[in-house]
Design a protein around this motif. Sequence first.
Motif, PDB file in Angstrom:
ATOM      1  N   ASN A  51     -40.828 -79.673  -5.103  1.00  0.00           N
ATOM      2  CA  ASN A  51     -41.791 -80.775  -5.234  1.00  0.00           C
ATOM      3  C   ASN A  51     -43.221 -80.250  -5.281  1.00  0.00           C
ATOM      4  OD1 ASN A  51     -39.702 -82.659  -5.157  1.00  0.00           O
ATOM      5  ND2 ASN A  51     -39.801 -82.840  -2.929  1.00  0.00           N
ATOM      6  N   ASN A  52     -43.517 -79.264  -4.441  1.00  0.00           N
ATOM      7  CA  ASN A  52     -44.868 -78.692  -4.379  1.00  0.00           C
ATOM      8  C   ASN A  52     -44.980 -77.375  -5.129  1.00  0.00           C
ATOM      9  OD1 ASN A  52     -45.484 -80.815  -2.655  1.00  0.00           O
ATOM     10  ND2 ASN A  52     -45.035 -79.629  -0.821  1.00  0.00           N
ATOM     11  N   ASN A  53     -43.865 -76.906  -5.684  1.00  0.00           N
ATOM     12  CA  ASN A  53     -43.822 -75.611  -6.375  1.00  0.00           C
ATOM     13  C   ASN A  53     -44.344 -74.499  -5.455  1.00  0.00           C
ATOM     14  OD1 ASN A  53     -43.046 -74.094  -8.562  1.00  0.00           O
ATOM     15  ND2 ASN A  53     -45.057 -74.190  -9.525  1.00  0.00           N
ATOM     16  N   GLN A  54     -43.892 -74.548  -4.205  1.00  0.00           N
ATOM     17  CA  GLN A  54     -44.371 -73.600  -3.199  1.00  0.00           C
ATOM     18  C   GLN A  54     -43.181 -72.962  -2.499  1.00  0.00           C
ATOM     19  OE1 GLN A  54     -46.950 -75.451  -0.360  1.00  0.00           O
ATOM     20  NE2 GLN A  54     -47.401 -73.550   0.702  1.00  0.00           N
ATOM     21  N   SER A  55     -43.310 -71.683  -2.187  1.00  0.00           N
ATOM     22  CA  SER A  55     -42.231 -71.006  -1.472  1.00  0.00           C
ATOM     23  C   SER A  55     -42.752 -70.435  -0.162  1.00  0.00           C
ATOM     24  CB  SER A  55     -41.615 -69.902  -2.326  1.00  0.00           C
ATOM     25  OG  SER A  55     -42.572 -68.940  -2.652  1.00  0.00           O
ATOM     26  N   ASP A  56     -41.882 -70.437   0.814  1.00  0.00           N
ATOM     27  CA  ASP A  56     -42.165 -69.823   2.118  1.00  0.00           C
ATOM     28  C   ASP A  56     -41.236 -68.638   2.257  1.00  0.00           C
ATOM     29  OD1 ASP A  56     -44.002 -71.832   2.860  1.00  0.00           O
ATOM     30  OD2 ASP A  56     -42.357 -73.130   3.509  1.00  0.00           O
ATOM     31  N   LYS A  57     -41.785 -67.508   2.659  1.00  0.00           N
ATOM     32  CA  LYS A  57     -40.933 -66.326   2.782  1.00  0.00           C
ATOM     33  C   LYS A  57     -40.200 -66.333   4.115  1.00  0.00           C
ATOM     34  CE  LYS A  57     -43.355 -62.397   4.610  1.00  0.00           C
ATOM     35  NZ  LYS A  57     -43.880 -61.096   4.371  1.00  0.00           N
ATOM     36  N   GLY A  58     -39.057 -65.680   4.128  1.00  0.00           N
ATOM     37  CA  GLY A  58     -38.252 -65.574   5.329  1.00  0.00           C
ATOM     38  C   GLY A  58     -38.751 -64.454   6.226  1.00  0.00           C
ATOM     39  N   SER A  59     -38.144 -64.338   7.380  1.00  0.00           N
ATOM     40  CA  SER A  59     -38.615 -63.377   8.384  1.00  0.00           C
ATOM     41  C   SER A  59     -37.933 -62.014   8.307  1.00  0.00           C
ATOM     42  CB  SER A  59     -38.394 -63.958   9.784  1.00  0.00           C
ATOM     43  OG  SER A  59     -37.010 -64.165  10.017  1.00  0.00           O
ATOM     44  N   LEU A  60     -36.935 -61.854   7.410  1.00  0.00           N
ATOM     45  CA  LEU A  60     -36.163 -60.614   7.383  1.00  0.00           C
ATOM     46  C   LEU A  60     -36.737 -59.577   6.426  1.00  0.00           C
ATOM     47  CD1 LEU A  60     -32.502 -61.958   7.334  1.00  0.00           C
ATOM     48  CD2 LEU A  60     -33.849 -61.206   9.301  1.00  0.00           C
ATOM     49  N   PHE A  61     -36.502 -58.312   6.770  1.00  0.00           N
ATOM     50  CA  PHE A  61     -36.763 -57.194   5.860  1.00  0.00           C
ATOM     51  C   PHE A  61     -35.449 -56.462   5.642  1.00  0.00           C
ATOM     52  CE2 PHE A  61     -37.348 -52.678   5.137  1.00  0.00           C
ATOM     53  CZ  PHE A  61     -38.105 -52.708   3.975  1.00  0.00           C
TER      54      PHE A  61
END
Length: 181
Positions: free
Chosen positions: A79-89
């Motif tokens: 909807n906002n064309n936005q991504s949140d990254k996860g906490s893992l490497f």
Amino acid sequence: METETINYTITFLSDWHAGSGLSSGADADAVVIKDQNNFPYLPGKTVKGLIRDVFEDFQDIGQIKDFFIAQYFGKFDSNNNQSDKGSLFFSNAVLSEKEQLEISNEMSAFLYNNVSSTKIDSKTGVAVDGSLRTLEVCVPVQLKGYIDGVKKEDIKTFDKAFKYLRHLGSHRNRGLGRCRF
């Protein structure tokens, strides 16, 4: 929030192919991804995708909560064309340091074989013109990697996910990539 690092080993039980997207001319139509020393490896993003896929299956059958995947792997809001990254490497999965030191550049060629296949016309039983394909595969090896940023209370859930993975790479449904995490 206290986090842990999970060290894992992938033991391949059959030849496998993690593609580089390249070919080697007349030798192979698809070659295995290799590092600068000609050693095979699995990119961290590939391992991340495999594990995420397992957790999506777990989510579908109610084994984990909806927020679990978003927290660790990130999410995309269309909807906002936005991504949140996860906490893992996720590190790359590579041969052990000892094996890398013991395998010379000349010997690294023995880590790979070519497998050819062709499409057979079901009516005539004859190979279809232009259908011969050669795939470079890696012989069974062990690769080691790590995942950083896992909450201590979720380590057992990750262990379950590792046990769920039994094949990886391309041509999994044709006998390649059988493995144990």
